[in-house]
Scaffold this motif. Structure first.
Motif, mmCIF file in Angstrom:
data_model
loop_
_atom_site.group_PDB
_atom_site.id
_atom_site.type_symbol
_atom_site.label_atom_id
_atom_site.label_comp_id
_atom_site.label_asym_id
_atom_site.label_seq_id
_atom_site.Cartn_x
_atom_site.Cartn_y
_atom_site.Cartn_z
ATOM 1 N N ASN A 413 26.083 -38.728 117.772
ATOM 2 C CA ASN A 413 25.075 -39.520 117.065
ATOM 3 C C ASN A 413 25.261 -39.292 115.567
ATOM 4 O OD1 ASN A 413 22.654 -40.466 115.835
ATOM 5 N ND2 ASN A 413 21.637 -40.354 117.830
ATOM 6 N N ILE A 414 25.941 -40.230 114.931
ATOM 7 C CA ILE A 414 26.294 -40.074 113.519
ATOM 8 C C ILE A 414 25.047 -39.938 112.649
ATOM 9 C CG2 ILE A 414 27.445 -41.152 111.543
ATOM 10 C CD1 ILE A 414 29.372 -40.179 113.635
ATOM 11 N N LYS A 415 24.033 -40.736 112.910
ATOM 12 C CA LYS A 415 22.826 -40.706 112.076
ATOM 13 C C LYS A 415 22.166 -39.339 112.075
ATOM 14 C CE LYS A 415 21.549 -45.602 112.273
ATOM 15 N NZ LYS A 415 20.492 -46.582 112.663
ATOM 16 N N ASP A 416 22.128 -38.710 113.239
ATOM 17 C CA ASP A 416 21.425 -37.425 113.331
ATOM 18 C C ASP A 416 22.157 -36.295 112.616
ATOM 19 O OD1 ASP A 416 19.452 -38.680 114.700
ATOM 20 O OD2 ASP A 416 19.567 -37.449 116.515
ATOM 21 N N LEU A 417 23.401 -36.512 112.228
ATOM 22 C CA LEU A 417 24.098 -35.520 111.418
ATOM 23 C C LEU A 417 23.489 -35.415 110.028
ATOM 24 C CD1 LEU A 417 27.813 -36.320 112.354
ATOM 25 C CD2 LEU A 417 26.479 -34.319 113.058
ATOM 26 N N TYR A 418 22.715 -36.428 109.649
ATOM 27 C CA TYR A 418 22.088 -36.461 108.321
ATOM 28 C C TYR A 418 20.566 -36.478 108.423
ATOM 29 C CZ TYR A 418 26.855 -37.829 107.229
ATOM 30 O OH TYR A 418 28.229 -37.866 107.132
ATOM 31 N N ARG A 419 20.034 -36.214 109.606
ATOM 32 C CA ARG A 419 18.592 -36.222 109.817
ATOM 33 C C ARG A 419 18.062 -34.796 109.684
ATOM 34 N NH1 ARG A 419 15.420 -39.964 112.491
ATOM 35 N NH2 ARG A 419 17.279 -40.917 113.391
ATOM 36 N N SER A 420 17.113 -34.592 108.759
ATOM 37 C CA SER A 420 16.631 -33.238 108.481
ATOM 38 C C SER A 420 15.344 -32.884 109.196
ATOM 39 C CB SER A 420 16.435 -33.059 106.966
ATOM 40 O OG SER A 420 15.530 -34.033 106.460
ATOM 41 N N ASP A 421 14.805 -33.799 110.039
ATOM 42 C CA ASP A 421 13.569 -33.479 110.747
ATOM 43 C C ASP A 421 13.873 -32.995 112.168
ATOM 44 O OD1 ASP A 421 13.392 -35.867 112.712
ATOM 45 O OD2 ASP A 421 13.732 -36.819 110.757
#
Length: 499
Positions: A413-421
């Motif tokens: 999941n590419i997006k979650d590599l940058y998700r801080s929550d």
């Protein structure tokens, strides 16, 4: 959207990724998935030429001859080692080509969004120290050549400052600045530099080989050995040389995604690896071992430093050309092995303020401040500190590879590599995956013990593969095996498919 080609990376929406990280602790443009894919087969071939065509590789190959292997046995060790390295780099390269992210972001998958700083900083410290040491060694080669060209420079060699001669300082700063100029222009400048830097070193190596051939009467016996080994010892020597070669390039194995994220296709990476690793390395090793044996025939001793061979050439023009070639070779190997990675690694620590360019500058300054000539002259630092950290690389790659290929099966999941929550797939526990840490610590200690404790010296060369396998298996078991193909509640379009 989900790509139609299963081997291609997703087209990232950088604005959406930036919005997932309001703290600014996970995202900047340099850490985002690559959007420009210009690195071709030749680009990766050139990367390996730059990584291989240098004084260190020549010295490594010559060292195998000095410990007792014959010329043919040295080549056998190189072929085995490069074969292992080839397949390993294909795996590492696929991880970067599919996701488009650099090494510290890739590490978030297994270590967590904050825990990724652990492998990133370990890799950065190793790279920064070796960047300085490699620059110092090459600058000393240039000093030798300059003194041969103009003996009057000896007066500058007799004066020192902070443990280094004034002439040594001048040569070191020259190489330091030239490398900084390349890296601060970004990864496209790195690609353009590699495209011509790697091949040009062949010119001086082939010229030196032909000169030695002529001096030896066109007869260099490849079955020569300075101290012949018995059958069992020779076999062990070949295997030891092979795995030492793999361990030498283990740093590149860990962060190869820093380069392959810009690949036009997975095939470009594999083809570039094939021509650059087993084929090119074998050819360079053949030239290196031939030259080493040639020095025994011509000079009566094995000379393991090509700069010292070049210094014996009577033609001043050749010496000048050789000095330039060594400068190019040093810039090439340092940019590939020791400079790109810490630039990304330091950017990952504080992406809001540290870009790839700033990370490169910080790395270069730190490499100067550690005064690498003092590091290199201290066996404790080189063997135990840097050697110990180097032993950690096997377990690190074992964990990351097991997580990507076995646990997640290439679906990221590419997006979650940058998700801080906390809702992110890679948040784990407060941003750190405790299972990855629990596996890494004991396997890293095991690898370090094998690599450094004299009682295990016979197994020292195999510390890297032992660390990799034990960490990979332990991590897979700790994570409970493979995850479902698509994480619950996550739309398939947001995931990176495996081939």
């Amino acid at each position: 959207m989900c790509p139609t080609d299963p081997g291609a990376a997703m087209e990232p929406d950088h604005k959406a990724l930036a919005a997932l990280d309001p703290s600014g602790r996970l995202y900047n443009e340099d850490l985002a998935p690559a959007t420009e894919r210009k690195w071709s087969t030749y680009s990766f071939f050139a990367v390996w030429m730059s990584a291989i065509h240098n004084i260190g590789t020549y010295t490594f190959v010559a060292g195998l001859f000095v410990i007792g292997l014959s010329g043919w046995q040295v080549l056998a060790a190189i072929l085995i080692g490069t074969g292992i390295l080839f397949f390993g780099m294909n795996w590492a390269g696929r991880m970067g080509q599919r996701t488009g992210v650099p090494f510290p972001v890739m590490a978030r998958i297994s270590f967590g969004i904050w825990g990724a700083n652990i492998p990133a900083l370990i890799r950065a410290v190793i790279a920064i120290c070796w960047y300085g040491i490699q620059t110092y060694l090459a600058s000393m080669a240039v000093v030798v050549l300059l003194l041969r060209i103009n003996p009057e420079l000896q007066q500058w060699q007799n004066q020192s400052f902070l443990g280094l001669s004034l002439l040594g300082w001048a040569c070191f700063i020259l190489l330091w600045v030239l490398q900084l100029v390349v890296i601060t222009r970004g990864m496209e400048a790195v690609r353009r530099f590699q495209d011509w830097a790697g091949p040009i070193v062949w010119v001086v190596m082939l010229a030196m080989a032909v000169w030695l051939f002529a001096q030896a009467g066109w007869n260099i016996p490849m079955d020569m050995s300075v101290k012949p080994l018995s059958g069992g010892d020779a076999f062990l020597g070949v295997l030891t040389g092979a795995f030492l070669l793999v361990a030498t390039y283990a740093t590149m194995l860990l962060n190869y995604c820093d380069f392959t994220r810009f690949a036009t296709s997975d095939k470009a990476v594999v083809r570039g690896n094939f021509w650059g690793i087993p084929v090119n390395f074998a050819a360079f090793a053949a030239i290196s071992i031939t030259m080493t044996i040639g020095t025994v025939v011509v000079f009566g001793e094995a000379i393991t430093d090509p700069a010292l061979i070049l210094a014996k050439v009577p033609d001043t023009a050749v010496l000048v050309l050789g000095a330039v070639m060594f400068i190019v070779a040093t810039i090439g190997v340092n940019v590939v092995l020791n400079f790109v990675s810490p630039a990304y690694d330091l950017a990952n620590v504080w992406p809001k303020h540290i870009t790839f360019k700033r990370g490169g500058i910080i790395s270069a300054v730190l490499a100067l401040l550690v005064m690498p000539w003092n590091l290199y002259s201290n066996p404790v630092v080189v063997n135990y500190f840097l050697g110990g950290l180097g032993a950690f690389l096997g377990p690190l790659f074992g964990i990351m590879a097991a997580d990507y290929f076995l646990v997640n099966r290439g679906i990221i999941n590419i997006k979650d590599l940058y998700r801080s929550d906390e809702s992110g797939a890679y948040f784990f526990r407060k941003g750190v995956n405790p299972k990855a840490i629990a596996v890494f610590v004991p396997t890293a200690i095991l690898a370090a013990i094998l690599a450094l404790v004299p009682a295990f010296s016979a197994a020292a060369a195999f510390a890297w593969p032992i660390g990799l396998v034990t960490a990979g298996v332990a991590y897979y078991l700790a994570m409970g095996g493979a995850k479902p193909a698509v994480a619950a509640g996550e739309p398939e379009a947001e995931l990176e498919p495996a081939e």
